[in-house]
Design a protein around this motif. Sequence first.
Motif, PDB file in Angstrom:
ATOM      1  N   VAL A   1      14.078 -12.913   5.308  1.00 54.16           N
ATOM      2  CA  VAL A   1      12.896 -12.259   5.632  1.00 54.16           C
ATOM      3  C   VAL A   1      12.056 -13.075   6.525  1.00 54.16           C
ATOM      4  O   VAL A   1      11.691 -14.304   5.776  1.00 54.16           O
ATOM      5  N   SER A   2      11.627 -12.823   7.755  1.00 54.87           N
ATOM      6  CA  SER A   2      10.425 -13.730   8.258  1.00 54.87           C
ATOM      7  C   SER A   2       9.198 -13.286   7.554  1.00 54.87           C
ATOM      8  O   SER A   2       8.472 -12.228   8.137  1.00 54.87           O
ATOM      9  N   THR A   3       8.540 -13.974   6.673  1.00 54.50           N
ATOM     10  CA  THR A   3       7.414 -13.621   6.150  1.00 54.50           C
ATOM     11  C   THR A   3       6.134 -13.445   7.012  1.00 54.50           C
ATOM     12  O   THR A   3       5.319 -12.581   7.192  1.00 54.50           O
ATOM     13  N   ARG A   4       6.195 -14.366   7.941  1.00 55.25           N
ATOM     14  CA  ARG A   4       4.955 -14.680   8.711  1.00 55.25           C
ATOM     15  C   ARG A   4       4.743 -13.283   9.831  1.00 55.25           C
ATOM     16  O   ARG A   4       3.858 -12.776   9.957  1.00 55.25           O
ATOM     17  N   GLU A   5       5.904 -12.856  10.205  1.00 57.81           N
ATOM     18  CA  GLU A   5       6.126 -11.883  11.241  1.00 57.81           C
ATOM     19  C   GLU A   5       5.898 -10.475  10.569  1.00 57.81           C
ATOM     20  O   GLU A   5       5.167  -9.839  10.933  1.00 57.81           O
ATOM     21  N   PHE A   6       6.409 -10.464   9.294  1.00 56.94           N
ATOM     22  CA  PHE A   6       6.181  -9.225   8.606  1.00 56.94           C
ATOM     23  C   PHE A   6       4.669  -9.194   7.948  1.00 56.94           C
ATOM     24  O   PHE A   6       3.983  -8.238   8.280  1.00 56.94           O
ATOM     25  N   ASP A   7       4.074 -10.312   7.688  1.00 57.46           N
ATOM     26  CA  ASP A   7       2.604 -10.207   7.350  1.00 57.46           C
ATOM     27  C   ASP A   7       1.862  -9.745   8.547  1.00 57.46           C
ATOM     28  O   ASP A   7       0.918  -9.166   8.311  1.00 57.46           O
ATOM     29  N   GLU A   8       1.986 -10.335   9.753  1.00 55.62           N
ATOM     30  CA  GLU A   8       1.213  -9.870  10.679  1.00 55.62           C
ATOM     31  C   GLU A   8       1.434  -8.556  11.005  1.00 55.62           C
ATOM     32  O   GLU A   8       0.542  -7.515  11.413  1.00 55.62           O
ATOM     33  N   PHE A   9       2.678  -7.934  10.775  1.00 60.01           N
ATOM     34  CA  PHE A   9       2.912  -6.611  11.017  1.00 60.01           C
ATOM     35  C   PHE A   9       2.278  -5.727   9.752  1.00 60.01           C
ATOM     36  O   PHE A   9       1.554  -4.622  10.258  1.00 60.01           O
ATOM     37  N   TYR A  10       1.988  -6.412   8.745  1.00 59.42           N
ATOM     38  CA  TYR A  10       1.687  -5.608   7.724  1.00 59.42           C
ATOM     39  C   TYR A  10      -0.052  -5.473   7.899  1.00 59.42           C
ATOM     40  O   TYR A  10      -0.537  -4.357   7.690  1.00 59.42           O
ATOM     41  N   ARG A  11      -0.613  -6.382   8.237  1.00 60.95           N
ATOM     42  CA  ARG A  11      -2.102  -6.598   8.564  1.00 60.95           C
ATOM     43  C   ARG A  11      -2.209  -5.659   9.699  1.00 60.95           C
ATOM     44  O   ARG A  11      -3.566  -4.928   9.605  1.00 60.95           O
ATOM     45  N   ALA A  12      -1.579  -5.489  10.637  1.00 67.82           N
ATOM     46  CA  ALA A  12      -1.717  -4.532  11.614  1.00 67.82           C
ATOM     47  C   ALA A  12      -1.770  -2.916  11.468  1.00 67.82           C
ATOM     48  O   ALA A  12      -2.224  -2.022  11.804  1.00 67.82           O
ATOM     49  N   GLU A  13      -0.827  -2.765  10.554  1.00 66.79           N
ATOM     50  CA  GLU A  13      -0.174  -1.240  10.213  1.00 66.79           C
ATOM     51  C   GLU A  13      -0.819  -0.590   9.020  1.00 66.79           C
ATOM     52  O   GLU A  13      -0.833   0.284   8.871  1.00 66.79           O
ATOM     53  N   TYR A  14      -0.900  -1.717   8.182  1.00 64.91           N
ATOM     54  CA  TYR A  14      -1.356  -1.093   6.717  1.00 64.91           C
ATOM     55  C   TYR A  14      -2.549  -0.188   6.538  1.00 64.91           C
ATOM     56  O   TYR A  14      -2.505   0.939   6.218  1.00 64.91           O
ATOM     57  N   PRO A  15      -3.811  -0.739   7.231  1.00 62.90           N
ATOM     58  CA  PRO A  15      -5.029   0.193   7.042  1.00 62.90           C
ATOM     59  C   PRO A  15      -4.723   1.538   8.057  1.00 62.90           C
ATOM     60  O   PRO A  15      -5.100   2.435   7.375  1.00 62.90           O
ATOM     61  N   ARG A  16      -3.974   1.480   8.974  1.00 62.15           N
ATOM     62  CA  ARG A  16      -3.694   2.491   9.936  1.00 62.15           C
ATOM     63  C   ARG A  16      -3.078   3.513   8.953  1.00 62.15           C
ATOM     64  O   ARG A  16      -3.292   4.805   8.814  1.00 62.15           O
ATOM     65  N   LEU A  17      -2.016   3.119   8.442  1.00 61.97           N
ATOM     66  CA  LEU A  17      -1.110   4.073   7.464  1.00 61.97           C
ATOM     67  C   LEU A  17      -1.916   4.647   6.499  1.00 61.97           C
ATOM     68  O   LEU A  17      -1.718   5.804   6.003  1.00 61.97           O
ATOM     69  N   VAL A  18      -2.647   3.764   5.882  1.00 59.14           N
ATOM     70  CA  VAL A  18      -3.536   4.240   4.741  1.00 59.14           C
ATOM     71  C   VAL A  18      -4.229   5.448   5.412  1.00 59.14           C
ATOM     72  O   VAL A  18      -4.491   6.544   4.495  1.00 59.14           O
ATOM     73  N   GLY A  19      -4.778   5.173   6.366  1.00 60.19           N
ATOM     74  CA  GLY A  19      -5.648   6.392   6.927  1.00 60.19           C
ATOM     75  C   GLY A  19      -5.108   7.508   7.205  1.00 60.19           C
ATOM     76  O   GLY A  19      -5.286   8.830   6.970  1.00 60.19           O
ATOM     77  N   LEU A  20      -3.708   7.355   7.757  1.00 54.55           N
ATOM     78  CA  LEU A  20      -2.731   8.590   7.941  1.00 54.55           C
ATOM     79  C   LEU A  20      -2.410   9.082   6.567  1.00 54.55           C
ATOM     80  O   LEU A  20      -2.450  10.582   6.533  1.00 54.55           O
ATOM     81  N   ALA A  21      -2.229   8.264   5.680  1.00 56.49           N
ATOM     82  CA  ALA A  21      -1.635   9.256   4.296  1.00 56.49           C
ATOM     83  C   ALA A  21      -2.875   9.700   3.626  1.00 56.49           C
ATOM     84  O   ALA A  21      -2.500  10.808   3.001  1.00 56.49           O
ATOM     85  N   VAL A  22      -4.040   9.181   3.985  1.00 51.26           N
ATOM     86  CA  VAL A  22      -5.246  10.032   3.373  1.00 51.26           C
ATOM     87  C   VAL A  22      -5.328  11.587   4.006  1.00 51.26           C
ATOM     88  O   VAL A  22      -5.656  12.455   3.191  1.00 51.26           O
ATOM     89  N   VAL A  23      -4.898  11.623   5.260  1.00 50.31           N
ATOM     90  CA  VAL A  23      -5.019  12.849   6.034  1.00 50.31           C
ATOM     91  C   VAL A  23      -4.017  13.755   5.654  1.00 50.31           C
ATOM     92  O   VAL A  23      -3.773  14.825   5.397  1.00 50.31           O
TER      93      VAL A  23
END
Lengths: 168, 432
Positions: A1-23
Amino acid sequence: VSTREFDEFYRAEYPRLVGLAVVLLGHRVGAEDLVQDAMVESYRRWDRIGGYDSPSAWVRRVLVQRVVKVTRKRSNERVAQLRAGPMRPAPPTSLVGLDPSVLACVQALPAQQRAAVALHYLEDMSVRQIADELDIAEGTVKAHLSRGRAALSESLGRVGAEGSVSDA
Amino acid sequence: MPELDDAEIGAALEALRNGAAGEVDLEARLAELHARAGASGTGRRWGTGLLAAAAAVALVAGSVAVLDRGEDHVVTAPAEELDIGHDDGAKADLDRAVRATLDAPGWVAEIGNGIGRTTVTYQAPNRIDSDTIDAGGERLSRVVIVGTESWSSDSSGWVPGQRDWRTIAPLTLLDALSSACVATWRSGELAAWDGTDGCARPLGDALDGTDVWIVVLDAAGRLARIDVGELRSDAVDPDTPRAGLNRLGRLPIGARLSVEFRYEDVPEVSVPAEAVADDAAARELHDLMIGAFATLGWAPRPCCSHPADTRSAQLAFGVDGLEVPFVGAPVEALTFDHDGAPAVFVQHNDHVVEVRPVDLAGAPGVAGTADRYPFAAFTCGGYLWMVGGLFGSDGPPLDADLVISVAADFAGALACEPGERPVAPGHGDPHG
């Protein structure tokens, strides 16, 4: 697993997905956990998923499936709980940072209607894509969107007239 | 009434999403993810089945142990055992086993969730008896169904019910199995799992949270034992469960569900002696309510349009005393003590609506908002009818307007006119 690449993905996507999940859920309770579960799943398969054109679409799909499943389970459990004993009030919904009036309008939609509306307005998905994501017929999606749009138009309009949605 | 256009709706939802997104503690969650992923073992693990808990509740017709986590918390399955895919032959075997079980003259199912045990006796046709001991072993409840009539016992004795429990009691779990993906697990054992994302992937590649049943068949090809779990790729330490495990009002995690069937020495299921002296008036009322619901299109459906709905009861009844506090009322609460008076819970769209007749002669109608949920009430036929919004089945409480609308429909179906005066001045706000 490329941790750095995943972490960047996580930081970019997690907040947006939380917002989507709330809706999608219509409330905040558990939204972050559902997103986190989907992210953990993607992390474990990141060697493969990281190579996809759109890893975020993969995670979103997992998230949507989880939301649908949780909603169905919850519905069953609620009815089962009715038979199991004394009634319990619904758990309080955290509204911190969210416009409770707008959230209430979203909450008022039936679950599938809410999911269709969320994917349409927030993810800019077509009827066909939503049908695929929710595993329902395109006609059903159209009906959900039509009814959801009409309901939100009226309820948000009412909220707007009272001043709460004007900031949106 | 002003209405919003498409762009305005989109903007409102976007603002909602951004508001939620702005609250996350990103780095803490990322660290938690790495901790979880790093802590997981090499094999996939089984946790408690949440749907299993719901199914168990349905299976025993109204009994569930709501408890802390038990010792039998996690069952480890070697990864190689999960590398199996759906196979039509195994599916046919399972379907035959389900049919054979339902066709058997009778069986006894011992249902254990690792903490409490429940016995369900089934006799064809349509005789069911269950005993349940609750979490602390303090309450013994029992449900008996003979034909289309049901009775349940509580501390006050036997209470008649109007629901046809046959549709949810023995068939619930079996229905769930019939729509599952199936593979051979070991000799004489099948693995079945829900096909939320289809049956194309092997079990080991299914989504986390997938419900899994391990089904053991007896020599006659009937169900002998079912273990229910949930597929999880992360280890679940019973001592340090992460907060997410109890999210969203799920029934508590904590026990592996198992159902063991035996087909010999099945005791006779008969009507409880106390229940024979059933209250004819209450029964009449049941019929009235069911008739009203049928008029409204709310009659219990024998099957539903979506497979998942087959596990949802459309109607249920409750007999527990209910205290309804009034907001802004000169009295703090009305307490309804139920001496067999039924209350009906109606699943209406995504909401569960309670309809409860209370013998309170002379009370005119009122629409108001209780402490946590709205209700409407009106008099009809010598009863005060309560139409209350318990909660939405997917989370939110009922909207007062919807409750009033439902009450109006219901009153219309009963050929009644809701009264105009409240029960007492100041009781409730129709739009609170």
